[in-house]
Design an enzyme around this catalytic site. Structure first.
Site, PDB file in Angstrom:
ATOM      1  N   ASP A 107      -1.625   8.188  24.021  1.00 37.03           N
ATOM      2  CA  ASP A 107      -2.559   7.171  23.527  1.00 37.03           C
ATOM      3  C   ASP A 107      -1.849   6.179  22.618  1.00 37.03           C
ATOM      4  O   ASP A 107      -2.027   4.970  22.738  1.00 37.03           O
ATOM      5  CB  ASP A 107      -3.758   7.810  22.804  1.00 37.03           C
ATOM      6  CG  ASP A 107      -3.348   8.792  21.703  1.00 37.03           C
ATOM      7  OD1 ASP A 107      -2.138   9.050  21.535  1.00 37.03           O
ATOM      8  OD2 ASP A 107      -4.255   9.303  21.026  1.00 37.03           O
ATOM      9  N   ASP A 110       3.192   6.091  17.101  1.00 34.03           N
ATOM     10  CA  ASP A 110       3.179   5.542  15.747  1.00 34.03           C
ATOM     11  C   ASP A 110       4.592   5.712  15.179  1.00 34.03           C
ATOM     12  O   ASP A 110       5.484   4.929  15.492  1.00 34.03           O
ATOM     13  CB  ASP A 110       2.091   6.288  14.961  1.00 34.03           C
ATOM     14  CG  ASP A 110       1.857   5.758  13.558  1.00 34.03           C
ATOM     15  OD1 ASP A 110       2.659   4.967  13.063  1.00 34.03           O
ATOM     16  OD2 ASP A 110       0.859   6.149  12.933  1.00 34.03           O
ATOM     17  N   ILE A 160      -6.312   2.478  13.975  1.00 35.22           N
ATOM     18  CA  ILE A 160      -7.296   2.098  14.988  1.00 35.22           C
ATOM     19  C   ILE A 160      -7.999   3.327  15.554  1.00 35.22           C
ATOM     20  O   ILE A 160      -7.470   4.441  15.501  1.00 35.22           O
ATOM     21  CB  ILE A 160      -6.655   1.284  16.132  1.00 35.22           C
ATOM     22  CG1 ILE A 160      -5.548   2.081  16.835  1.00 35.22           C
ATOM     23  CG2 ILE A 160      -6.116  -0.043  15.607  1.00 35.22           C
ATOM     24  CD1 ILE A 160      -5.031   1.441  18.116  1.00 35.22           C
TER      25      ILE A 160
HETATM   26  P1  IMP Z   1       3.319   9.767  15.448  1.00 36.68           P
HETATM   27  O1  IMP Z   1       3.884  11.160  15.540  1.00 36.68           O
HETATM   28  O2  IMP Z   1       3.425   9.193  14.075  1.00 36.68           O
HETATM   29  O3  IMP Z   1       3.867   8.829  16.497  1.00 36.68           O
HETATM   30  O4  IMP Z   1       1.770   9.891  15.656  1.00 36.68           O
HETATM   31  C1  IMP Z   1       1.281  10.244  16.867  1.00 36.68           C
HETATM   32  C2  IMP Z   1      -0.150  10.689  16.812  1.00 36.68           C
HETATM   33  O5  IMP Z   1      -0.825  10.287  15.622  1.00 36.68           O
HETATM   34  C3  IMP Z   1      -0.886  10.022  17.937  1.00 36.68           C
HETATM   35  O6  IMP Z   1      -0.764  10.751  19.133  1.00 36.68           O
HETATM   36  C4  IMP Z   1      -2.289   9.945  17.409  1.00 36.68           C
HETATM   37  O7  IMP Z   1      -2.968  11.136  17.694  1.00 36.68           O
HETATM   38  C5  IMP Z   1      -2.108   9.806  15.909  1.00 36.68           C
HETATM   39  N1  IMP Z   1      -2.218   8.405  15.468  1.00 36.68           N
HETATM   40  C6  IMP Z   1      -1.225   7.566  15.109  1.00 36.68           C
HETATM   41  N2  IMP Z   1      -1.684   6.349  14.773  1.00 36.68           N
HETATM   42  C7  IMP Z   1      -3.030   6.405  14.927  1.00 36.68           C
HETATM   43  C8  IMP Z   1      -4.095   5.444  14.767  1.00 36.68           C
HETATM   44  O8  IMP Z   1      -3.914   4.267  14.401  1.00 36.68           O
HETATM   45  N3  IMP Z   1      -5.346   5.887  15.032  1.00 36.68           N
HETATM   46  C9  IMP Z   1      -5.621   7.159  15.437  1.00 36.68           C
HETATM   47  N4  IMP Z   1      -4.657   8.074  15.627  1.00 36.68           N
HETATM   48  C10 IMP Z   1      -3.380   7.716  15.377  1.00 36.68           C
HETATM   49 MG    MG Z   2      -2.406  11.847  20.352  1.00 40.78          MG
END
Ligand code: IMP
Ligand code: MG
Length: 182
Positions: A107, A110, A160
């Site tokens: 999805d 980040d 978001i």
């Molecule tokens: P990362 O490990 O920081 O890349 O985060 C990944 C996970 O954090 C994603 O798969 C989402 O489930 C959650 N996430 C990151 N940013 C958002 C956002 O803006 N809204 C909702 N969920 C987020």
């Molecule tokens: Mg996710």
């Protein structure tokens, strides 16, 4: 201005459903072109990451023109509005991915930490190739040491919800994407 209230916060529309659909169309066209030849030899495997990717996976898979398998895994780490960096284990990959072309459907990428972890787990099963397709990408937050080849839409460092993304488990079913207002 359309707003929605989830738990203690208010969100306003940032990306309407029509723009999301156009972005998925463009991404699917690229993936169709890139995989058509390989898929004729062996169908690639689309691996959606639950829960968030269910909307994106459904939308994208419907636009894929080569034969492919579709499967889902779960690897969740997120609580509230900040990335905690904590990751849990991989659940659900039934198919044998050894020697297969894998496209991971996410999805949102980040910081990239959860994807990094997932890529390590997948690599241990010796796929022929792994690429990432993400609905949303935050270039300003990404700190990963890997390539995110397919990005449907890039956004800023904002929180978001909608189109699979949640705020404490609410909002995943919304067809538009919203940004937090307060
Ligand atoms: P990362 O490990 O920081 O890349 O985060 C990944 C996970 O954090 C994603 O798969 C989402 O489930 C959650 N996430 C990151 N940013 C958002 C956002 O803006 N809204 C909702 N969920 C987020
Ligand atoms: Mg996710």
């Amino acid at each position: 201005m359309r707003t929605v209230r989830l738990h203690d916060r208010t969100f306003r529309v940032l990306i309407p459903a029509a723009r999301i659909e156009e972005a998925i169309d463009r991404l699917a066209a690229r993936i169709n072109a890139d995989y058509a030849a390989r898929a004729a030899v062996r169908p690639p495997l689309l691996v959606g990451v639950l829960n968030g990717a269910f909307m994106f996976a459904a939308g994208l898979a419907a636009k894929i023109e080569f034969h492919c398998e579709v499967s889902f895994v779960k690897l969740s780490s997120y609580e509230g509005t900040d990335s905690t960096g904590r990751v849990r284990e991989l659940i659900g990959l039934g198919s044998d991915i050894e020697g297969r072309d894998v496209i991971v459907l996410e999805d949102i990428v980040d910081t990239g930490r959860s994807m990094e972890h997932l890529l390590r787990l997948l690599a241990a099963r010796r796929p022929a190739s792994v690429e990432i397709a993400t609905m949303f990408f935050k270039p300003g937050a990404f700190a990963g040491d890997f390539k995110v080849k397919y990005r449907a839409l890039e956004i800023g460092n904002e929180f978001i919800i909608g189109f699979g993304l949640d705020y404490n488990e609410l909002g995943r079913n919304l067809k538009d994407v919203y940004v937090v207002e307060n």
